[in-house]
Design a protein around this motif. Structure first.
Motif: not given
Length: 114
Positions: A66-70, A78-86, A106-111
């Motif tokens: 969530r922190m990397a995508l938001k 934009w999203a932090d793609f290196p963190s997402v991949l990590k 469950e936590l963020y109500n997003e898929n």
């Protein structure tokens, strides 16, 4: 002994009283439902926040994703793609990934799997 209403005015006032009472009861029930729902969601998020401090839990991976995508910074929208991949590379198995997806939902109500 049963008393019969004297005329149409008393019947209308009885209906009005019943209508106001029904509106108050339904309003109180709906308000209670939404407050309980909100509090249970807050409790789940607080529990997940305490579990997210433990590395390797589904809550931890979901929070880090969530922190990397938001990543809404003033200089970077934009999203932090290196963190997402990590984070994705650190998820050990497919079943753990499914747990992370379920916990994120469950936590963020997003898929995650859009």
């Amino acid at each position: 002994m049963v008393t019969v209403p004297a005329g149409p005015l008393s019947f209308a006032s009885d209906v009005k009283t019943l209508g106001i009472g029904a509106v108050l009861i339904v309003g109180t029930a709906l308000g209670s439902y939404y407050l309980i729902k909100k509090e249970s969601k807050n409790m789940k998020q607080e529990e997940a926040a305490s579990n997210s401090l433990v590395f390797g839990t589904s809550e931890n991976f979901a929070m880090r994703l969530r922190m990397a995508l938001k990543n809404d910074q003033w200089y970077q929208w934009w999203a932090d793609f290196p963190s997402v991949l990590k984070v994705f590379k650190e998820i050990p198995t497919r079943s753990a990934f499914r747990q992370v997806v379920a916990k994120y939902k469950e936590l963020y109500n997003e898929n995650l799997d859009k």
